[in-house]
Design a protein around this motif. Structure first.
Motif, PDB file in Angstrom:
ATOM      1  N   ALA A  59     -83.402  -5.719  33.156  1.00  0.00           N
ATOM      2  CA  ALA A  59     -84.145  -7.020  32.282  1.00  0.00           C
ATOM      3  C   ALA A  59     -84.581  -7.289  31.289  1.00  0.00           C
ATOM      4  N   VAL A  60     -85.025  -6.331  30.721  1.00  0.00           N
ATOM      5  CA  VAL A  60     -85.428  -5.428  29.421  1.00  0.00           C
ATOM      6  C   VAL A  60     -83.683  -5.515  28.647  1.00  0.00           C
ATOM      7  N   LEU A  61     -83.788  -3.771  28.454  1.00  0.00           N
ATOM      8  CA  LEU A  61     -82.357  -2.778  28.524  1.00  0.00           C
ATOM      9  C   LEU A  61     -81.332  -3.848  28.387  1.00  0.00           C
ATOM     10  N   GLY A  62     -80.788  -4.913  29.255  1.00  0.00           N
ATOM     11  CA  GLY A  62     -80.007  -5.343  29.688  1.00  0.00           C
ATOM     12  C   GLY A  62     -79.673  -6.918  28.625  1.00  0.00           C
ATOM     13  N   ASP A  63     -81.022  -7.246  28.059  1.00  0.00           N
ATOM     14  CA  ASP A  63     -80.879  -8.713  27.509  1.00  0.00           C
ATOM     15  C   ASP A  63     -80.556  -8.444  25.691  1.00  0.00           C
ATOM     16  N   PRO A  64     -79.669  -8.814  25.785  1.00  0.00           N
ATOM     17  CA  PRO A  64     -79.409  -8.605  24.071  1.00  0.00           C
ATOM     18  C   PRO A  64     -80.290  -9.184  22.901  1.00  0.00           C
ATOM     19  N   VAL A  65     -81.328 -10.649  23.261  1.00  0.00           N
ATOM     20  CA  VAL A  65     -82.437 -10.704  22.501  1.00  0.00           C
ATOM     21  C   VAL A  65     -83.067  -9.728  22.060  1.00  0.00           C
ATOM     22  N   ALA A  66     -83.949  -9.089  23.444  1.00  0.00           N
ATOM     23  CA  ALA A  66     -84.419  -7.888  23.581  1.00  0.00           C
ATOM     24  C   ALA A  66     -84.084  -6.736  23.130  1.00  0.00           C
ATOM     25  N   MET A  67     -82.745  -6.766  22.731  1.00  0.00           N
ATOM     26  CA  MET A  67     -81.989  -4.699  22.374  1.00  0.00           C
ATOM     27  C   MET A  67     -81.382  -5.209  21.161  1.00  0.00           C
ATOM     28  N   THR A  68     -81.761  -6.732  20.244  1.00  0.00           N
ATOM     29  CA  THR A  68     -81.172  -6.851  19.482  1.00  0.00           C
ATOM     30  C   THR A  68     -81.272  -5.364  18.718  1.00  0.00           C
ATOM     31  N   ALA A  69     -82.139  -4.479  18.028  1.00  0.00           N
ATOM     32  CA  ALA A  69     -82.475  -4.009  17.804  1.00  0.00           C
ATOM     33  C   ALA A  69     -80.763  -2.249  17.951  1.00  0.00           C
ATOM     34  N   TYR A  70     -80.603  -2.366  18.941  1.00  0.00           N
ATOM     35  CA  TYR A  70     -80.103  -2.249  19.130  1.00  0.00           C
ATOM     36  C   TYR A  70     -78.736  -2.079  19.084  1.00  0.00           C
ATOM     37  N   GLU A  71     -78.292  -3.092  18.502  1.00  0.00           N
ATOM     38  CA  GLU A  71     -76.860  -3.852  18.533  1.00  0.00           C
ATOM     39  C   GLU A  71     -76.566  -4.308  20.103  1.00  0.00           C
ATOM     40  N   GLY A  72     -77.513  -4.962  21.020  1.00  0.00           N
ATOM     41  CA  GLY A  72     -76.670  -5.418  21.932  1.00  0.00           C
ATOM     42  C   GLY A  72     -77.218  -4.320  23.559  1.00  0.00           C
ATOM     43  N   ALA A  73     -77.089  -5.337  24.703  1.00  0.00           N
ATOM     44  CA  ALA A  73     -77.449  -5.335  25.931  1.00  0.00           C
ATOM     45  C   ALA A  73     -76.989  -3.804  26.325  1.00  0.00           C
ATOM     46  N   PHE A  74     -77.542  -3.471  27.020  1.00  0.00           N
ATOM     47  CA  PHE A  74     -77.265  -2.256  27.705  1.00  0.00           C
ATOM     48  C   PHE A  74     -76.140  -2.645  29.457  1.00  0.00           C
ATOM     49  N   THR A  75     -75.673  -2.096  29.455  1.00  0.00           N
ATOM     50  CA  THR A  75     -74.817  -1.860  31.170  1.00  0.00           C
ATOM     51  C   THR A  75     -76.171  -1.271  31.639  1.00  0.00           C
ATOM     52  N   PRO A  76     -75.515  -2.262  32.919  1.00  0.00           N
ATOM     53  CA  PRO A  76     -75.978  -1.124  34.328  1.00  0.00           C
ATOM     54  C   PRO A  76     -75.928  -0.530  34.214  1.00  0.00           C
ATOM     55  N   ALA A  77     -75.353   0.526  33.710  1.00  0.00           N
ATOM     56  CA  ALA A  77     -74.156   2.184  34.235  1.00  0.00           C
ATOM     57  C   ALA A  77     -75.680   2.140  33.112  1.00  0.00           C
ATOM     58  N   GLU A  78     -75.629   2.452  31.228  1.00  0.00           N
ATOM     59  CA  GLU A  78     -75.988   2.625  30.306  1.00  0.00           C
ATOM     60  C   GLU A  78     -78.036   2.149  31.159  1.00  0.00           C
ATOM     61  N   THR A  79     -78.038   2.010  31.500  1.00  0.00           N
ATOM     62  CA  THR A  79     -80.063   1.390  31.627  1.00  0.00           C
ATOM     63  C   THR A  79     -79.991   3.130  33.426  1.00  0.00           C
ATOM     64  N   ARG A  80     -79.406   2.930  33.812  1.00  0.00           N
ATOM     65  CA  ARG A  80     -79.231   4.357  34.465  1.00  0.00           C
ATOM     66  C   ARG A  80     -79.720   5.182  34.583  1.00  0.00           C
ATOM     67  N   GLU A  81     -78.613   5.799  32.868  1.00  0.00           N
ATOM     68  CA  GLU A  81     -78.374   6.906  32.478  1.00  0.00           C
ATOM     69  C   GLU A  81     -79.754   6.670  31.900  1.00  0.00           C
ATOM     70  N   TRP A  82     -80.297   6.099  30.796  1.00  0.00           N
ATOM     71  CA  TRP A  82     -81.659   6.081  29.680  1.00  0.00           C
ATOM     72  C   TRP A  82     -83.242   6.348  31.262  1.00  0.00           C
ATOM     73  N   ILE A  83     -82.740   6.232  32.286  1.00  0.00           N
ATOM     74  CA  ILE A  83     -83.859   6.810  33.236  1.00  0.00           C
ATOM     75  C   ILE A  83     -83.787   8.544  33.258  1.00  0.00           C
ATOM     76  N   ARG A  84     -82.092   8.531  33.900  1.00  0.00           N
ATOM     77  CA  ARG A  84     -81.685   9.761  34.176  1.00  0.00           C
ATOM     78  C   ARG A  84     -82.426  10.483  32.894  1.00  0.00           C
ATOM     79  N   ARG A  85     -81.726  10.182  31.421  1.00  0.00           N
ATOM     80  CA  ARG A  85     -82.563  10.916  30.189  1.00  0.00           C
ATOM     81  C   ARG A  85     -83.793  11.052  29.948  1.00  0.00           C
TER      82      ARG A  85
END
Length: 192
Positions: free
Chosen positions: A33-59
């Motif tokens: 809900a945070v990492l997939g939000d393009p507004v919340a993630m503007t500083a990252y050049e856009g939202a994460f995909t669900p797979a990228e969010t799972r990878e974020w947690i793994r890291r």
């Protein structure tokens, strides 16, 4: 650079309004809900995909094992809801390896000081360990909300640098606070 001791299985950091605990795979939908939000993630050049969010947690979970720290789930004490993440990670700023406080908060919780509250607890936790003399925050120079959190943590800008992420050159500011500065600021707050 010192490593933190391993996190105990029941690790929790508490404030009056939030709890920080290690991220779990089951947090993926809430964190998205945070990492997939393009507004919340503007500083990252856009939202994460669900797979990228799972990878974020793994890291983050790898960081807990390797460094004894990482970004933790930021949970509302009132509702039990995962509102984002906050914590301490090992980062590189130019040629320096530093401990950095990071934070990401769901937009519905913005403006209530929750990111600063969770981040402040993480900074105090880091300074509770020998060998940690400063904590940094890498903030994209267009991210005013994150700058304000860093300032509320007593941090000041130490330098400007660039990060390349997703193929985009991004100017950043290195905010930091030393152990002595944090201690002095907390002493001033206790006397008022």
């Amino acid at each position: 650079m010192p490593r933190f001791p391993p996190l105990p299985p029941d690790f929790r950091l508490r404030t009056p309004r939030v709890v920080l605990r290690p991220l779990e795979e089951g947090d993926a939908d809430a964190l998205h809900a945070v990492l997939g939000d393009p507004v919340a993630m503007t500083a990252y050049e856009g939202a994460f995909t669900p797979a990228e969010t799972r990878e974020w947690i793994r890291r983050q979970r790898e960081r807990y094992l390797r460094d004894g720290a990482g970004l933790w789930a930021l949970i509302s004490r009132e509702t039990g809801e995962v509102l984002g993440d906050a914590g301490i990670t090992r980062q590189r700023i130019e040629d320096d390896e530093v401990w950095e406080v990071g934070y990401h908060l769901v937009r519905s919780a913005w403006g209530r000081g929750l990111a600063a509250e969770g981040a402040a607890r993480a900074v105090d936790w880091a300074f509770g360990h020998d060998g940690v003399e400063s904590v940094h925050a890498k903030v994209r120079d267009t991210n005013l909300r994150s700058m304000n959190v860093a300032i509320r943590l007593g941090m000041t800008v130490r330098r400007r640098f660039e990060v390349v992420y997703r193929g985009v050159r991004m100017p950043h500011l290195d905010f930091a606070v030393s152990r002595a500065e944090r201690s002095a600021a907390q002493g001033r707050h206790r006397t008022h």
